[in-house]
Motif scaffolding. Structure first.
Motif, mmCIF file in Angstrom:
data_model
loop_
_atom_site.group_PDB
_atom_site.id
_atom_site.type_symbol
_atom_site.label_atom_id
_atom_site.label_comp_id
_atom_site.label_asym_id
_atom_site.label_seq_id
_atom_site.Cartn_x
_atom_site.Cartn_y
_atom_site.Cartn_z
ATOM 1 N N SER A 290 0.706 -1.133 0.050
ATOM 2 C CA SER A 290 -0.125 -0.175 -0.191
ATOM 3 C C SER A 290 0.887 1.401 0.100
ATOM 4 C CB SER A 290 -1.036 0.083 1.355
ATOM 5 O OG SER A 290 0.127 0.166 2.356
ATOM 6 N N ALA A 291 2.087 1.264 0.403
ATOM 7 C CA ALA A 291 2.894 2.258 0.428
ATOM 8 C C ALA A 291 4.001 2.369 -0.640
ATOM 9 C CB ALA A 291 3.367 2.551 1.899
ATOM 10 N N GLN A 292 4.184 1.358 -1.254
ATOM 11 C CA GLN A 292 5.151 0.951 -2.348
ATOM 12 C C GLN A 292 5.197 2.440 -3.464
ATOM 13 O OE1 GLN A 292 7.747 -0.715 -2.858
ATOM 14 N NE2 GLN A 292 7.666 -2.136 -1.113
ATOM 15 N N GLU A 293 3.886 2.965 -3.740
ATOM 16 C CA GLU A 293 3.921 3.868 -4.884
ATOM 17 C C GLU A 293 3.811 5.271 -4.108
ATOM 18 O OE1 GLU A 293 3.454 2.867 -7.907
ATOM 19 O OE2 GLU A 293 3.631 0.903 -7.207
ATOM 20 N N LEU A 294 4.083 5.358 -2.842
ATOM 21 C CA LEU A 294 4.374 6.924 -2.257
ATOM 22 C C LEU A 294 5.832 7.310 -2.623
ATOM 23 C CD1 LEU A 294 2.600 6.108 1.132
ATOM 24 C CD2 LEU A 294 1.631 7.421 -1.130
ATOM 25 N N HIS A 295 5.808 8.481 -2.617
ATOM 26 C CA HIS A 295 7.145 9.190 -2.663
ATOM 27 C C HIS A 295 7.256 10.287 -1.468
ATOM 28 C CE1 HIS A 295 7.319 7.106 -6.692
ATOM 29 N NE2 HIS A 295 8.263 7.750 -6.828
ATOM 30 N N PHE A 296 8.761 10.384 -1.367
ATOM 31 C CA PHE A 296 8.945 11.376 -0.127
ATOM 32 C C PHE A 296 9.817 12.514 -0.483
ATOM 33 C CE2 PHE A 296 11.410 12.159 3.783
ATOM 34 C CZ PHE A 296 10.595 12.755 4.502
ATOM 35 N N THR A 297 9.617 13.614 -0.203
ATOM 36 C CA THR A 297 10.405 14.534 -0.294
ATOM 37 C C THR A 297 10.603 15.462 1.167
ATOM 38 O OG1 THR A 297 9.750 15.251 -2.746
ATOM 39 C CG2 THR A 297 10.815 17.055 -1.400
ATOM 40 N N GLY A 298 11.586 15.671 1.673
ATOM 41 C CA GLY A 298 11.944 16.207 2.854
ATOM 42 C C GLY A 298 13.276 15.633 3.450
ATOM 43 N N ALA A 299 13.485 16.026 4.753
ATOM 44 C CA ALA A 299 14.718 15.988 5.377
ATOM 45 C C ALA A 299 14.351 15.220 6.835
ATOM 46 C CB ALA A 299 15.282 17.399 5.707
ATOM 47 N N LEU A 300 15.278 14.196 6.794
ATOM 48 C CA LEU A 300 15.184 13.333 8.162
ATOM 49 C C LEU A 300 16.426 13.692 9.006
ATOM 50 C CD1 LEU A 300 13.583 9.991 6.979
ATOM 51 C CD2 LEU A 300 12.498 12.016 7.862
ATOM 52 N N ARG A 301 16.309 14.262 9.956
ATOM 53 C CA ARG A 301 17.355 14.617 11.205
ATOM 54 C C ARG A 301 17.813 13.216 11.781
ATOM 55 N NH1 ARG A 301 21.365 17.846 10.996
ATOM 56 N NH2 ARG A 301 19.497 19.558 10.651
ATOM 57 N N LEU A 302 19.032 12.604 11.676
ATOM 58 C CA LEU A 302 19.505 11.450 12.165
ATOM 59 C C LEU A 302 19.330 11.417 13.768
ATOM 60 C CD1 LEU A 302 22.776 10.797 10.019
ATOM 61 C CD2 LEU A 302 20.528 9.675 9.853
ATOM 62 N N GLY A 303 18.984 10.480 14.169
ATOM 63 C CA GLY A 303 18.623 10.362 15.693
ATOM 64 C C GLY A 303 18.324 8.964 16.064
ATOM 65 N N ASP A 304 17.592 8.573 17.218
ATOM 66 C CA ASP A 304 17.209 7.310 17.592
ATOM 67 C C ASP A 304 15.824 6.754 16.755
ATOM 68 O OD1 ASP A 304 14.906 8.487 18.703
ATOM 69 O OD2 ASP A 304 15.967 8.456 20.662
ATOM 70 N N GLU A 305 15.405 5.550 17.068
ATOM 71 C CA GLU A 305 14.598 5.088 16.130
ATOM 72 C C GLU A 305 13.365 5.715 16.272
ATOM 73 O OE1 GLU A 305 11.954 1.086 16.581
ATOM 74 O OE2 GLU A 305 13.888 0.850 16.712
ATOM 75 N N THR A 306 12.817 6.433 17.397
ATOM 76 C CA THR A 306 11.591 6.942 17.689
ATOM 77 C C THR A 306 11.719 8.112 16.932
ATOM 78 O OG1 THR A 306 11.197 5.725 19.794
ATOM 79 C CG2 THR A 306 10.052 7.928 19.233
ATOM 80 N N THR A 307 12.694 8.982 17.284
ATOM 81 C CA THR A 307 12.875 10.388 16.412
ATOM 82 C C THR A 307 12.587 10.274 14.910
ATOM 83 O OG1 THR A 307 14.286 11.246 18.140
ATOM 84 C CG2 THR A 307 14.205 12.169 16.013
ATOM 85 N N MET A 308 13.422 9.362 14.560
ATOM 86 C CA MET A 308 13.420 9.381 12.738
ATOM 87 C C MET A 308 12.171 8.674 12.088
ATOM 88 S SD MET A 308 17.216 8.141 12.042
ATOM 89 C CE MET A 308 17.230 8.403 10.329
ATOM 90 N N LEU A 309 11.535 7.821 12.851
ATOM 91 C CA LEU A 309 10.216 7.511 12.639
ATOM 92 C C LEU A 309 9.267 8.368 12.824
ATOM 93 C CD1 LEU A 309 10.321 3.577 13.612
ATOM 94 C CD2 LEU A 309 10.600 4.484 11.294
ATOM 95 N N ASN A 310 9.259 9.089 13.796
ATOM 96 C CA ASN A 310 7.956 10.182 14.108
ATOM 97 C C ASN A 310 8.308 11.327 12.711
ATOM 98 O OD1 ASN A 310 7.061 9.179 16.337
ATOM 99 N ND2 ASN A 310 8.311 10.379 17.725
ATOM 100 N N GLN A 311 9.592 11.796 12.531
ATOM 101 C CA GLN A 311 9.600 12.648 11.430
ATOM 102 C C GLN A 311 8.987 12.072 10.130
ATOM 103 O OE1 GLN A 311 13.666 14.557 11.283
ATOM 104 N NE2 GLN A 311 14.166 13.009 12.572
ATOM 105 N N LEU A 312 9.179 10.830 9.921
ATOM 106 C CA LEU A 312 8.996 10.465 8.580
ATOM 107 C C LEU A 312 7.157 10.422 8.575
ATOM 108 C CD1 LEU A 312 9.393 9.055 5.861
ATOM 109 C CD2 LEU A 312 9.311 6.815 7.014
ATOM 110 N N GLN A 313 6.524 9.912 9.708
ATOM 111 C CA GLN A 313 5.096 10.116 9.984
ATOM 112 C C GLN A 313 4.697 11.294 9.868
ATOM 113 O OE1 GLN A 313 3.343 6.885 12.540
ATOM 114 N NE2 GLN A 313 5.208 7.176 13.425
ATOM 115 N N ALA A 314 5.501 12.276 10.260
ATOM 116 C CA ALA A 314 4.942 13.699 10.298
ATOM 117 C C ALA A 314 5.033 14.083 8.763
ATOM 118 C CB ALA A 314 5.830 14.645 10.959
ATOM 119 N N PHE A 315 5.707 13.939 7.910
ATOM 120 C CA PHE A 315 5.659 14.423 6.585
ATOM 121 C C PHE A 315 5.237 13.431 5.664
ATOM 122 C CE2 PHE A 315 9.240 16.588 8.825
ATOM 123 C CZ PHE A 315 8.898 17.821 8.637
#
Length: 335
Positions: A290-315
């Motif tokens: 269901s997510a294979q066709e999605l594309h992402f434009t943005g920046a992810l700040r390197l950090g721990d697992e929770t931080t990076m996944l929360n950033q991705l979900q936000a954008f």
């Protein structure tokens, strides 16, 4: 008669050399165009393989252009990375365009100052480097610098005849000291990159291979594609697990953005983002159908697992499920 024949023969040789140089310039201009694709590079490779004179003419032309990047840093700020400005060819690649390019290259040749690099030592033995949660900066004996990203594995061997690196897993950024007598080759699985004077970044992970060029030129032999593909600064090659090769443009300043603690994406498939996260989180990141066709434009700040996944979900319009061994990414409302 003999003298006249020899003079005529010299004229023929000069004419042939001029023709080859013109053809080399034509290929050079074409390959700097943003629309150059894999077919263009393969066509060039076939032309270069026709004779040693073809390959040598192109190499001379290319080296003059690389020298421009070597001369320019002295005119910039000390910390600003040099970059090659790509040539743009008009639809009708006419004589005036060629004259302008030759004039630029002639200026480079006149201004270039060529230094001699003295290696402090030669290492015949193979050295092994591996990282876990922190990157590592490696300064080689020839003056080259490698920045090995986290969770990466690499070996290096320097000899009097060659410099060879094997990136077994992960990612590395290279800033290679120029030495025409000692080629610098990086193997990554069944693919390889040979340096023609450059700074570049390589990813080799989960059957995914990519090369982005920050400065200069590299020659890439992608798995299953025996003809080399030359990439100038600002170009990137990606090969997926099925072997398909895609060429694209990239901001040279962002080729190795991970060194600044950030991952930058521009219209990237979510599967690519997931593959990167799997390296940083040290666990499998699975992107559902269901997510294979999605594309992402943005920046992810390197950090721990929770931080990076929360950033991705936000954008991105996704949902994330986490376990101790994997992360599952789905489109919101999908499966």
């Amino acid at each position: 008669m003999g003298a006249a024949f020899r003079a005529g023969h010299a004229v023929v040789q000069m004419t042939d050399q001029r023709r080859i140089e013109e053809e080399a310039l034509g290929w050079f201009v074409r390959l700097q165009d943003a629309d150059a694709d894999v077919a263009d590079w393969e066509g060039f490779s076939r032309w270069a393989a026709l004779s040693q004179a073809h390959a040598e003419a192109y190499d001379r032309l290319e080296q003059l252009w690389i020298d421009l990047a070597d001369v320019a840093p002295g005119q910039r700020g000390h910390h600003e990375a040099p970059a090659v400005t790509p040539l743009r060819a008009p639809a009708n690649d006419n004589a005036s365009t060629r004259r302008r390019v030759w004039a630029s290259l002639a200026t480079v040749a006149a201004a270039a100052v060529i230094g001699v690099l003295v290696w402090p030592m030669y290492e015949g033995r193979e050295r092994h480097f591996a990282t876990t949660t922190e990157p590592q900066r490696i300064e080689l004996a020839d003056g080259s610098v490698i920045q090995l990203n986290r969770r990466s594995d690499m070996t290096v061997r320097l000899t009097r005849g060659e410099r060879r690196v094997s990136l077994r897993e992960g990612e590395a950024a290279f800033d290679v000291a120029h030495d025409a007598a000692r080629p610098f080759t990086v193997a990554a699985g069944d693919s390889s990159v040979q340096v023609l004077g450059t700074a570049f970044d390589i990813v080799n992970h989960d059957r995914r291979f990519s090369v982005g060029v920050e400065r200069g030129v590299v020659a890439v032999r992608a798995s299953g594609h025996p003809a080399p593909i030359r990439l100038p600064a600002g170009r990137r090659l990606d090969q997926d697990p099925q072997g398909a090769v895609v060429l694209s443009r990239v901001d040279p300043r962002r080729v190795s953005s991970w060194r600044d603690g950030v991952l930058l994406y521009r219209d990237a498939p979510l599967s690519e983002v997931g593959a990167d996260l799997s390296r940083y989180l040290d666990k499998s990141v699975k992107v559902s159908a269901s997510a294979q066709e999605l594309h992402f434009t943005g920046a992810l700040r390197l950090g721990d697992e929770t931080t990076m996944l929360n950033q991705l979900q936000a954008f991105a319009p996704i949902a994330v499920e986490r376990t101790g061994s994997e992360v599952r990414v789905t489109a919101r409302g999908g499966h």
